[in-house]
Design an enzyme around this catalytic site. Structure first.
Site, PDB file in Angstrom:
ATOM      1  N   HIS A 163       3.862   7.442   5.109  1.00 43.56           N
ATOM      2  CA  HIS A 163       2.582   8.030   5.577  1.00 43.56           C
ATOM      3  C   HIS A 163       1.805   7.277   6.569  1.00 43.56           C
ATOM      4  O   HIS A 163       1.083   7.712   7.476  1.00 43.56           O
ATOM      5  CB  HIS A 163       1.921   8.402   4.320  1.00 43.56           C
ATOM      6  CG  HIS A 163       1.010   7.041   3.917  1.00 43.56           C
ATOM      7  ND1 HIS A 163       1.350   6.165   2.917  1.00 43.56           N
ATOM      8  CD2 HIS A 163      -0.451   6.632   4.147  1.00 43.56           C
ATOM      9  CE1 HIS A 163       0.380   5.433   2.632  1.00 43.56           C
ATOM     10  NE2 HIS A 163      -0.722   5.666   3.339  1.00 43.56           N
ATOM     11  N   ASP A 170      -3.601   8.153  -1.035  1.00 42.88           N
ATOM     12  CA  ASP A 170      -3.905   6.963  -0.198  1.00 42.88           C
ATOM     13  C   ASP A 170      -5.351   6.563  -0.459  1.00 42.88           C
ATOM     14  O   ASP A 170      -5.474   5.451  -0.583  1.00 42.88           O
ATOM     15  CB  ASP A 170      -3.629   7.684   1.360  1.00 42.88           C
ATOM     16  CG  ASP A 170      -4.118   6.554   2.328  1.00 42.88           C
ATOM     17  OD1 ASP A 170      -3.692   5.614   2.336  1.00 42.88           O
ATOM     18  OD2 ASP A 170      -5.209   6.945   3.019  1.00 42.88           O
ATOM     19  N   ASP A 192     -21.539  16.626 -25.639  1.00 40.10           N
ATOM     20  CA  ASP A 192     -20.376  16.679 -25.484  1.00 40.10           C
ATOM     21  C   ASP A 192     -19.733  15.119 -25.015  1.00 40.10           C
ATOM     22  O   ASP A 192     -18.911  14.912 -24.295  1.00 40.10           O
ATOM     23  CB  ASP A 192     -19.865  17.554 -24.175  1.00 40.10           C
ATOM     24  CG  ASP A 192     -20.816  17.323 -22.807  1.00 40.10           C
ATOM     25  OD1 ASP A 192     -21.761  16.474 -22.825  1.00 40.10           O
ATOM     26  OD2 ASP A 192     -20.532  18.025 -21.713  1.00 40.10           O
ATOM     27  N   GLU A 210       0.859   5.706  12.295  1.00 43.65           N
ATOM     28  CA  GLU A 210      -0.108   5.158  12.834  1.00 43.65           C
ATOM     29  C   GLU A 210      -0.427   3.502  12.909  1.00 43.65           C
ATOM     30  O   GLU A 210      -0.964   3.121  13.720  1.00 43.65           O
ATOM     31  CB  GLU A 210      -1.493   5.481  11.928  1.00 43.65           C
ATOM     32  CG  GLU A 210      -2.973   5.218  12.228  1.00 43.65           C
ATOM     33  CD  GLU A 210      -3.900   5.768  10.914  1.00 43.65           C
ATOM     34  OE1 GLU A 210      -5.004   5.352  11.311  1.00 43.65           O
ATOM     35  OE2 GLU A 210      -3.374   6.134  10.085  1.00 43.65           O
ATOM     36  N   ASP A 211       0.467   2.888  11.982  1.00 41.64           N
ATOM     37  CA  ASP A 211       0.072   1.720  11.705  1.00 41.64           C
ATOM     38  C   ASP A 211       1.437   0.693  12.377  1.00 41.64           C
ATOM     39  O   ASP A 211       1.481  -0.417  11.515  1.00 41.64           O
ATOM     40  CB  ASP A 211      -0.287   0.999  10.482  1.00 41.64           C
ATOM     41  CG  ASP A 211      -1.653   1.568  10.072  1.00 41.64           C
ATOM     42  OD1 ASP A 211      -2.634   1.470  10.987  1.00 41.64           O
ATOM     43  OD2 ASP A 211      -1.915   2.185   9.187  1.00 41.64           O
ATOM     44  N   HIS A 265       0.899  -1.331   0.011  1.00 42.17           N
ATOM     45  CA  HIS A 265      -0.067   0.158   0.124  1.00 42.17           C
ATOM     46  C   HIS A 265       1.032   1.338  -0.052  1.00 42.17           C
ATOM     47  O   HIS A 265       0.718   2.103  -0.919  1.00 42.17           O
ATOM     48  CB  HIS A 265      -0.983   0.103   1.132  1.00 42.17           C
ATOM     49  CG  HIS A 265      -1.729   1.247   1.319  1.00 42.17           C
ATOM     50  ND1 HIS A 265      -2.469   1.795   0.455  1.00 42.17           N
ATOM     51  CD2 HIS A 265      -1.683   2.232   2.508  1.00 42.17           C
ATOM     52  CE1 HIS A 265      -2.893   2.912   0.848  1.00 42.17           C
ATOM     53  NE2 HIS A 265      -2.518   3.092   2.053  1.00 42.17           N
TER      54      HIS A 265
END
Length: 333
Positions: free
Chosen positions: A50, A118, A238, A54-55, A26
């Protein structure tokens, strides 16, 4: 970036996603999306990292020691958006408040860009969630994240987020439109190629170098228009667009004259977004004409610089911000 790669790999070692893949797939995919936007190396490194706060067991202090203030600040920004961000109301006013909160929480626009990347990868892999979670995430994406991409002028990302959201919210409508578009592509291919040939011939005669592209309106946009206007797919004026990309603004207006000399314009369907750009920095000339064999088609005319902004929005400007001109195009080759 190499240090960030190995650091994130170690931090997420042993973790798996719902798909059964290693979790590190990921952040690596998010970094690829950010790199495709031609963002700077700091942003790509932060994209790789990133999720570590948190993880994983990584602390802010450890991240600071290893990567310094700028990367740490970006990772902290994304983490703050993840923590305490909940979507509970479908009311339009409340959704607008969440959009504003989302942007206000990001002191650096790169935080938003990483968060959008993300979300895009999570949408691409949403099939592994249960049905209720799929619908919740898709609706949140459609009502919060896609509009933010639009406001930042990130058209390519906006389109993919909207189409993926529709696929999970109304798969029957999505597939019906997709089949219809494929059918019309086959039926109208000859007219489209004829229109491109005629424009190319006139550009050559005028000494204008340009690239001519064709595209069909994207599925979510078609879905909205069909519902609002109660039209059939074939009747959208269009549905088909040609895009002519040239070098200068002067050539844009010259191409407009060529297009109008080839085919009759439809009244009320001309927009000059070069003279009056959209609020998200988008610039182009738009005109709709009756093309070969009576086929209505939109023609968009822009320069290459305008094209970059049209596709990537704020990300296209970032490498020029504060004197940062380092190229990162090949950072992930």
């Amino acid at each position: 970036m190499e240090r960030a790669y190995h650091f994130a790999f170690r931090a997420h070692e042993g973790q798996v996603r719902l798909s059964g893949e290693p979790f590190f797939v990921h952040p690596l995919a998010v970094a690829h999306i950010v790199a495709d936007l031609r963002m700077d190396e700091v942003t790509i490194a932060a994209a790789l990292l990133h999720d570590v706060l948190e993880d994983s067991d990584v602390t802010e202090e450890a991240l600071q020691r290893e990567f310094g203030d700028e990367v740490t600040r970006l990772v902290q920004g994304v983490t703050k958006l993840n923590v305490g961000f909940s979507y509970t109301s479908k009311e339009e006013a409340q959704v607008e408040n969440y959009r504003r909160l989302f942007v206000a929480m990001a002191e650096d626009v790169r935080v938003i860009i990483i968060k959008l990347a993300d979300r895009l990868h999570n949408m691409r892999t949403l099939k592994y969630q249960n049905r209720q979670k799929k619908e919740e995430i898709a609706r949140e994406t459609l009502e919060i994240f896609a509009p933010i991409a639009h406001r930042l002028g990130m058209y390519a990302m906006q389109v993919e987020l909207e189409n993926l959201s529709l696929f999970f919210l109304d798969p029957e409508a999505y597939c019906a439109i997709q089949r219809g578009v494929e059918r019309l592509k086959a039926e109208r291919e000859a007219q489209i190629e004829e229109a491109k040939r005629q424009i190319a011939e006139r550009l050559k005669r005028a000494g204008i170098e340009g690239e001519i592209q064709s595209r069909f309106k994207h599925i979510y946009s078609i879905y909205n228009k069909l519902r609002r206007q109660n039209l059939n797919l074939e009747d959208l004026p269009d549905l088909i667009a040609l895009r002519v990309i040239v070098r200068t603004v002067e050539e844009c207006y010259a191409v407009l004259g060529i297009v109008h000399s080839l085919w009759n314009p439809i009244e009320g369907r001309f927009k000059d977004y070069i003279a009056v750009p959209k609020s998200n920095m988008y610039q182009s000339l738009h005109t709709t004409v009756i093309g070969p064999k009576g086929l209505p088609m939109e023609v968009q005319i822009r320069t290459w610089d305008m094209h970059q902004v049209a596709e990537y929005g704020i990300a296209a400007h970032w490498k020029y911000k504060e004197g940062k001109t380092q190229e990162t195009d090949n950072g992930f080759d």
